[in-house]
Design a protein around this motif. Structure first.
Motif, short mmCIF file in Angstrom:
data_model
loop_
_atom_site.label_atom_id
_atom_site.label_comp_id
_atom_site.label_asym_id
_atom_site.label_seq_id
_atom_site.Cartn_x
_atom_site.Cartn_y
_atom_site.Cartn_z
N UNK A 77 0.82 -1.21 0.00
CA UNK A 77 0.00 0.00 0.00
C UNK A 77 0.86 1.27 0.00
N UNK A 78 2.15 1.15 0.06
CA UNK A 78 3.12 2.22 -0.11
C UNK A 78 2.83 3.49 0.71
N UNK A 79 2.72 3.43 2.04
CA UNK A 79 2.42 4.65 2.80
C UNK A 79 3.48 5.73 2.65
N UNK A 80 4.73 5.35 2.49
CA UNK A 80 5.80 6.35 2.30
C UNK A 80 5.61 7.09 0.98
N UNK A 81 5.31 6.35 -0.04
CA UNK A 81 5.07 6.93 -1.37
C UNK A 81 3.86 7.86 -1.34
N UNK A 82 2.79 7.41 -0.68
CA UNK A 82 1.56 8.21 -0.63
C UNK A 82 1.75 9.53 0.10
N UNK A 83 2.62 9.58 1.11
CA UNK A 83 2.84 10.81 1.88
C UNK A 83 3.81 11.78 1.24
N UNK A 84 4.57 11.33 0.29
CA UNK A 84 5.60 12.19 -0.31
C UNK A 84 4.96 13.33 -1.10
N UNK A 85 5.29 14.58 -0.76
CA UNK A 85 4.73 15.70 -1.53
C UNK A 85 5.32 15.80 -2.95
N UNK A 86 6.40 15.10 -3.20
CA UNK A 86 7.02 15.09 -4.54
C UNK A 86 6.91 13.68 -5.14
N UNK A 87 5.76 13.04 -4.88
CA UNK A 87 5.49 11.69 -5.38
C UNK A 87 5.70 11.64 -6.89
N UNK A 88 6.31 10.60 -7.34
CA UNK A 88 6.68 10.35 -8.74
C UNK A 88 7.84 11.20 -9.23
N UNK A 89 8.37 12.06 -8.37
CA UNK A 89 9.62 12.78 -8.67
C UNK A 89 10.70 12.33 -7.69
N UNK A 90 10.41 12.46 -6.40
CA UNK A 90 11.37 12.09 -5.37
C UNK A 90 11.14 10.66 -4.88
N UNK A 91 9.90 10.32 -4.63
CA UNK A 91 9.52 8.95 -4.22
C UNK A 91 8.82 8.34 -5.42
N UNK A 92 9.39 7.26 -5.92
CA UNK A 92 8.90 6.67 -7.17
C UNK A 92 8.68 5.17 -6.99
N UNK A 93 7.92 4.60 -7.90
CA UNK A 93 7.71 3.16 -7.94
C UNK A 93 8.12 2.69 -9.33
N UNK A 94 9.01 1.69 -9.37
CA UNK A 94 9.46 1.21 -10.68
C UNK A 94 8.51 0.13 -11.23
N UNK A 95 8.83 -0.39 -12.39
CA UNK A 95 7.97 -1.35 -13.08
C UNK A 95 7.83 -2.68 -12.33
N UNK A 96 8.72 -2.91 -11.36
CA UNK A 96 8.66 -4.13 -10.55
C UNK A 96 7.98 -3.90 -9.20
N UNK A 97 7.45 -2.71 -9.00
CA UNK A 97 6.76 -2.40 -7.75
C UNK A 97 7.69 -1.98 -6.63
N UNK A 98 8.94 -1.73 -6.93
CA UNK A 98 9.91 -1.31 -5.90
C UNK A 98 9.81 0.19 -5.72
N UNK A 99 9.56 0.59 -4.48
CA UNK A 99 9.52 2.02 -4.17
C UNK A 99 10.97 2.46 -3.90
N UNK A 100 11.37 3.51 -4.58
CA UNK A 100 12.73 4.01 -4.41
C UNK A 100 12.72 5.53 -4.33
N UNK A 101 13.81 6.08 -3.85
CA UNK A 101 13.93 7.52 -3.68
C UNK A 101 14.90 8.08 -4.70
N UNK A 102 14.45 9.07 -5.42
CA UNK A 102 15.31 9.84 -6.31
C UNK A 102 15.84 10.99 -5.47
N UNK A 103 17.05 10.81 -4.93
CA UNK A 103 17.58 11.76 -3.97
C UNK A 103 17.78 13.17 -4.54
N UNK A 104 17.98 13.28 -5.82
CA UNK A 104 18.14 14.61 -6.42
C UNK A 104 16.87 15.44 -6.26
N UNK A 105 15.73 14.79 -6.22
CA UNK A 105 14.45 15.49 -6.11
C UNK A 105 13.91 15.52 -4.69
N UNK A 106 14.51 14.72 -3.79
CA UNK A 106 14.04 14.67 -2.40
C UNK A 106 14.27 16.02 -1.73
#
Length: 175
Positions: A77-106
């Protein structure tokens, strides 16, 4: 309450994606060597430091020597992803469902760490005086690394592995 009851950790309910698990002591016993933490920092940041780790070793009491490995369980349910104000820029989900952080945008707000279901949070967020250097660090299963998670590869006693299954209760019951 017995000592074993006091040491049990409550596991948040929910579904977890592919994640790193610590095997029960009957299979492999964590030696507390910190190689998982060290290699994590080296692979991701080129340095070894508690401020950049994405996996954590919680040392047990001296009498028990039972150590616990803590890292992101990739909640479906990705609560970290859902709370990120820069969702899909800083907190992203890849094609395999892995949530990762793009630190340049964090932006270093820390909302992802606060949203984590686990205690302690599985997102490493170190507050620094220079707010521009505040970045969240989270396990991404070494998603761009050909051999997969380095912590698993370099674990000296092979006490961690990958799983798609819920977190086994025996991990916490045996601690």
């Amino acid at each position: 309450m017995s000592n074993s009851d006091e040491n049990k950790k409550e596991i948040p309910s929910g579904e977890y994606g592919r994640h790193i698990i610590q095997y029960p002591v009957e299979i492999s016993f964590c030696a507390g060597c910190s190689s998982c933490e060290i290699v994590c920092g080296l692979v991701h940041e080129g340095v070894s430091s508690p401020s950049v780790n994405r996996i954590f070793l919680e040392r047990g009491e001296k009498q028990s020597l039972m150590h616990t490995i803590l890292t992101c369980q990739h909640c479906t349910d990705h609560p970290c992803y859902e709370k990120c104000p820069k969702r899909d820029e800083a907190m992203c989900i890849d094609e395999n469902g892995i949530v990762y952080i793009n630190e340049e945008k964090c932006i270093g707000c820390g909302l992802c760490a606060k949203a984590c279901k686990f205690e302690p949070s599985r997102i490493n967020f170190v507050k620094k005086a220079d707010k521009t250097k505040r970045k969240a660090h989270k396990c991404d299963l070494c998603r761009t690394r050909e051999n997969g998670p380095a912590c698993i590869e370099f674990c000296q006693v092979k006490c961690i592995g990958l799983s798609d299954q819920p977190i086994p209760n025996q991990l916490t019951e045996s601690i």
